[in-house]
Enzyme design. Structure first.
Site, PDB file in Angstrom:
ATOM      1  CD1 TRP A 127      -1.469   4.056  -5.294  1.00  0.00           C
ATOM      2  CD2 TRP A 127      -0.938   5.870  -6.026  1.00  0.00           C
ATOM      3  NE1 TRP A 127      -0.109   3.918  -5.595  1.00  0.00           N
ATOM      4  CE2 TRP A 127      -0.290   5.287  -5.702  1.00  0.00           C
ATOM      5  CE3 TRP A 127      -0.440   7.270  -6.455  1.00  0.00           C
ATOM      6  CZ2 TRP A 127       1.573   5.939  -5.644  1.00  0.00           C
ATOM      7  CZ3 TRP A 127       0.859   7.766  -6.168  1.00  0.00           C
ATOM      8  CH2 TRP A 127       0.997   6.252  -6.164  1.00  0.00           C
ATOM      9  CB  ALA A 210       0.069   5.979 -14.052  1.00  0.00           C
ATOM     10  CE  LYS A 243       2.180   1.771 -12.896  1.00  0.00           C
ATOM     11  NZ  LYS A 243       2.676   3.170 -11.127  1.00  0.00           N
TER      12      LYS A 243
END
Length: 395
Positions: A127, A210, A243
């Site tokens: 990321w 995540a 999320k």
């Protein structure tokens, strides 16, 4: 002073968002921004979250601060969701943070406090904000091989060869599930090999998780994190609720630090609270409160899990549809990996120049490294995307 500042590098995804917004073509497709969307292109509020908010509205009596580490009930609920019974609770220090990004940032600062000489190893690719934060903090970093751009699979032998240079006390940053940006994940045997290797090297794993629940299921997506927690004496975990609960704007995350023994947990807990105090004082509570309510109420939890499972299976359906459409249009199995990858993202393996063509000729917006957001598609736009990709790769 201010006139001496120099422009900072523009965030590529935020720039892409602006370009998409300014595009007036009616058939444009946004596959860049990393948020879940339903078939209508909306990031919905989950029914369980709405129900929890209604309950909270009637029951909440104060907007005063929580503790520096946030509400203990949130930490407990999230620890159980991520770790299950993999490690004794008295070895886990935890603090609420502004989103998963806040947890990652606090983790990096924790590492620097504990061992300023530690090198933090990141996958190639990872990321982008991992690298941006590490650079900003002046941390020592190295990369390890992870993704083979030719096969669009994990290059595990090369990964382990690179990790052979890890030194005692170094930190290896790993994605707990649904690797961002590639969608390619380690299998169970590979996770076991990584865990054993880190123990042998005296290195510390840091997990960024995540997307729990977006890959193979809530329990399945936590299995690698739990394996590492059971195997390694020390561990750092940054967890996000953005999320899987769909509460992006509530900025809800948790940083956990697993100590070798219960005796060291108190100091670790105090340090996490201290870091919160230095950076933002008290963490936000609204999203954390909703998560806690949902996880502790059987009815709300059941509703949430059903909604999350529908999101997960919907993305898997889109993956298979895109893979099939590309096979039909290209006459090749080149894109079969899309159906095998997990999570919101995959790198589809086209060049930056072809990504530009997708945007300019077909109004398809993807990140320059060819990462696409699977949840940015729907059943109607998948054939459009497949046709556009087939056209640009044929030249």
């Amino acid at each position: 002073m201010l006139e001496t500042l120099v422009p900072q590098p523009e965030d590529k995804i935020l720039k892409l968002m602006g370009m998409f917004k300014a595009d007036d073509r009616p058939n444009k497709i946004d596959l860049g921004v990393g948020v879940y969307k339903d078939a209508s292109g909306v990031t919905p509020i989950m029914g369980a979250v709405k129900a929890a908010e209604q309950q909270l509205w009637g029951a909440e009596t104060t907007k005063s601060y929580t503790g520096l580490a946030g509400d203990p009930g949130f930490s407990t609920a999230m620890r159980e969701l991520v770790l299950g019974d993999a490690v004794a609770s008295d070895r886990v220090a935890a603090a609420a943070t502004p989103g998963g990004t806040g947890a990652v940032r606090q983790a990096f600062e924790l590492i620097q406090m504990g061992n300023p000489e530690a090198t933090i190893w990141t996958s190639r690719p990872t990321w982008p904000n991992h690298l941006s934060m590490l650079k900003h903090l002046g941390a020592k970093t190295r990369e390890y091989a992870y993704f083979d751009t030719e096969t669009c699979a994990v290059e595990f032998d090369a990964m382990m060869a690179d990790l052979g240079a890890v030194a005692p006390g170094d930190v290896v940053l790993l994605h707990g599930c649904c690797h961002n940006p590639t969608g390619a994940n380690l299998n169970a045997a590979q996770w076991r090999a990584v865990a054993d290797h880190l123990v042998a090297k005296g290195a510390i794993p840091m997990i960024d998780i995540a997307y729990q629940g977006f890959g193979d299921g809530l329990e399945e997506d936590a299995s690698a994190t739990r394996l590492l927690a059971q195997t390694c004496p020390e561990m750092i975990i940054a967890a996000s609720c953005s999320k899987n609960f769909g509460i992006y704007r509530e900025r809800t995350g948790l940083l956990m630090a697993i100590s070798p023994s219960a005796g060291a947990t108190g100091v670790a807990q105090g340090t996490l609270s201290h870091l919160n105090r230095q950076n933002f004082s008290f963490p936000p509570d609204h999203g954390a409160r909703l998560v806690t309510m949902i996880l502790n109420d059987d009815t709300l939890r059941g509703q949430w899990q059903d909604e999350l499972e529908a999101m997960r299976t919907g993305m898997l359906t889109l993956r298979k549809q895109l893979s099939d459409e590309l096979r039909a249009r290209t006459g090749s199995d080149r894109f079969g990996f899309i159906a095998e990858h997990r999570g919101m993202f995959s790198r589809i393996g086209v060049t930056p120049e072809q990504v530009d063509q997708l945007r300019e000729k077909h109004a398809v917006y993807a990140v320059g490294d060819s990462r696409i957001n699977i949840a940015g598609m729907n059943a109607e736009t998948v054939p459009v995307l497949a046709e556009a990709v087939a056209e640009v790769i044929k030249g």
